[in-house]
Design a protein around this motif. Structure first.
Motif, PDB file in Angstrom:
ATOM      1  N   LYS A  89       0.817  -1.208   0.000  1.00 48.34           N
ATOM      2  CA  LYS A  89       0.000   0.000   0.000  1.00 48.34           C
ATOM      3  C   LYS A  89       0.852   1.261   0.000  1.00 48.34           C
ATOM      4  O   LYS A  89       0.505   2.277  -0.581  1.00 48.34           O
ATOM      5  N   GLY A  90       1.958   1.205   0.719  1.00 47.07           N
ATOM      6  CA  GLY A  90       2.751   2.403   0.963  1.00 47.07           C
ATOM      7  C   GLY A  90       2.334   2.966   2.312  1.00 47.07           C
ATOM      8  O   GLY A  90       1.313   2.591   2.877  1.00 47.07           O
ATOM      9  N   ASN A  91       3.136   3.845   2.833  1.00 41.90           N
ATOM     10  CA  ASN A  91       2.832   4.355   4.167  1.00 41.90           C
ATOM     11  C   ASN A  91       2.666   5.871   4.172  1.00 41.90           C
ATOM     12  O   ASN A  91       3.131   6.551   5.071  1.00 41.90           O
ATOM     13  N   ASN A 112       5.550   4.005  17.511  1.00 45.77           N
ATOM     14  CA  ASN A 112       5.697   5.012  16.461  1.00 45.77           C
ATOM     15  C   ASN A 112       4.695   4.726  15.356  1.00 45.77           C
ATOM     16  O   ASN A 112       4.591   3.590  14.889  1.00 45.77           O
ATOM     17  N   LEU A 113       3.986   5.756  14.934  1.00 48.03           N
ATOM     18  CA  LEU A 113       3.010   5.612  13.864  1.00 48.03           C
ATOM     19  C   LEU A 113       3.728   5.360  12.541  1.00 48.03           C
ATOM     20  O   LEU A 113       4.594   6.138  12.154  1.00 48.03           O
ATOM     21  N   VAL A 114       3.385   4.258  11.876  1.00 51.28           N
ATOM     22  CA  VAL A 114       4.023   3.922  10.602  1.00 51.28           C
ATOM     23  C   VAL A 114       3.049   3.879   9.434  1.00 51.28           C
ATOM     24  O   VAL A 114       3.459   3.765   8.282  1.00 51.28           O
ATOM     25  N   GLY A 115       1.763   3.973   9.707  1.00 54.62           N
ATOM     26  CA  GLY A 115       0.782   3.947   8.629  1.00 54.62           C
ATOM     27  C   GLY A 115      -0.620   3.783   9.166  1.00 54.62           C
ATOM     28  O   GLY A 115      -0.840   3.718  10.375  1.00 54.62           O
ATOM     29  N   VAL A 116      -1.548   3.723   8.233  1.00 55.41           N
ATOM     30  CA  VAL A 116      -2.957   3.474   8.543  1.00 55.41           C
ATOM     31  C   VAL A 116      -3.442   2.455   7.529  1.00 55.41           C
ATOM     32  O   VAL A 116      -3.154   2.575   6.334  1.00 55.41           O
ATOM     33  N   ILE A 117      -4.134   1.435   8.009  1.00 56.62           N
ATOM     34  CA  ILE A 117      -4.754   0.509   7.068  1.00 56.62           C
ATOM     35  C   ILE A 117      -6.259   0.623   7.188  1.00 56.62           C
ATOM     36  O   ILE A 117      -6.799   0.906   8.248  1.00 56.62           O
ATOM     37  N   SER A 118      -6.890   0.422   6.071  1.00 55.78           N
ATOM     38  CA  SER A 118      -8.345   0.509   6.012  1.00 55.78           C
ATOM     39  C   SER A 118      -8.934  -0.886   5.849  1.00 55.78           C
ATOM     40  O   SER A 118      -8.217  -1.841   5.528  1.00 55.78           O
ATOM     41  N   PHE A 119     -10.223  -0.960   6.048  1.00 54.03           N
ATOM     42  CA  PHE A 119     -10.920  -2.224   5.840  1.00 54.03           C
ATOM     43  C   PHE A 119     -10.726  -2.663   4.390  1.00 54.03           C
ATOM     44  O   PHE A 119     -10.549  -3.840   4.094  1.00 54.03           O
TER      45      PHE A 119
END
Length: 151
Positions: free
Chosen positions: A10-12, A110-117
């Motif tokens: 996905k990429g971050n 540490n925040l590295v990304g967000v994933i969605s449903f």
């Protein structure tokens, strides 16, 4: 499959907002970037999430308008978070149980990304598709060998 593998594909890229940003700026950013959530950051730390759900609740509470409040008033101050080492099946269960469409991913806090449903569903579909191709390939080669052995 781990969450870190989904993020690699996905990429971050992270879209963030501060808690003191006006809601209208956050809504405009979400619309312009065609995204469903913003990570709320303060002092380099994750302090909340603003998603389509909170935006709709805000509009409803304000009689159809975004209003003049800041993000802090409407954000989810206690979002569900997951580790980048979490297995996709665990994430899917958590997202379903908590009705979470977007989940921040942490690596050692540490925040590295967000994933969605959507990201989870896509990853599972691609994994199943690959597995189906492998099984079909195996099955197509196997019957000929079985027929030859039986004769």
């Amino acid at each position: 499959m781990k969450v870190s593998e989904i993020l690699k594909v996905k990429g971050n890229i992270l879209f963030t907002v501060t808690p003191d940003s006006p809601m209208i700026d956050a809504v405009n950013a979400m619309a312009e970037k065609d995204i469903g959530s913003l990570v709320v950051m303060e002092g380099g730390n994750l302090i909340g999430m603003l998603s389509f759900r909170e935006v709709m609740a805000t509009i409803h509470a304000n009689g159809g308008a975004v209003g003049g409040d800041t993000v802090r008033k409407h954000m989810d101050a206690h979002p569900l978070t997951i580790s980048c080492q979490a297995e996709v099946d665990e994430v899917r269960r958590l997202m379903l149980n908590h009705h979470a469409r977007y989940v921040p991913v942490l690596d050692n806090n540490n925040l590295v990304g967000v994933i969605s449903f959507y990201d989870v569903a896509k990853a599972i579909l691609e994994a199943q598709s690959f597995e189906n191709k492998m099984l079909k390939s195996y099955i197509q080669d196997q019957p000929m060998m079985a027929v030859e052995q039986g004769e």
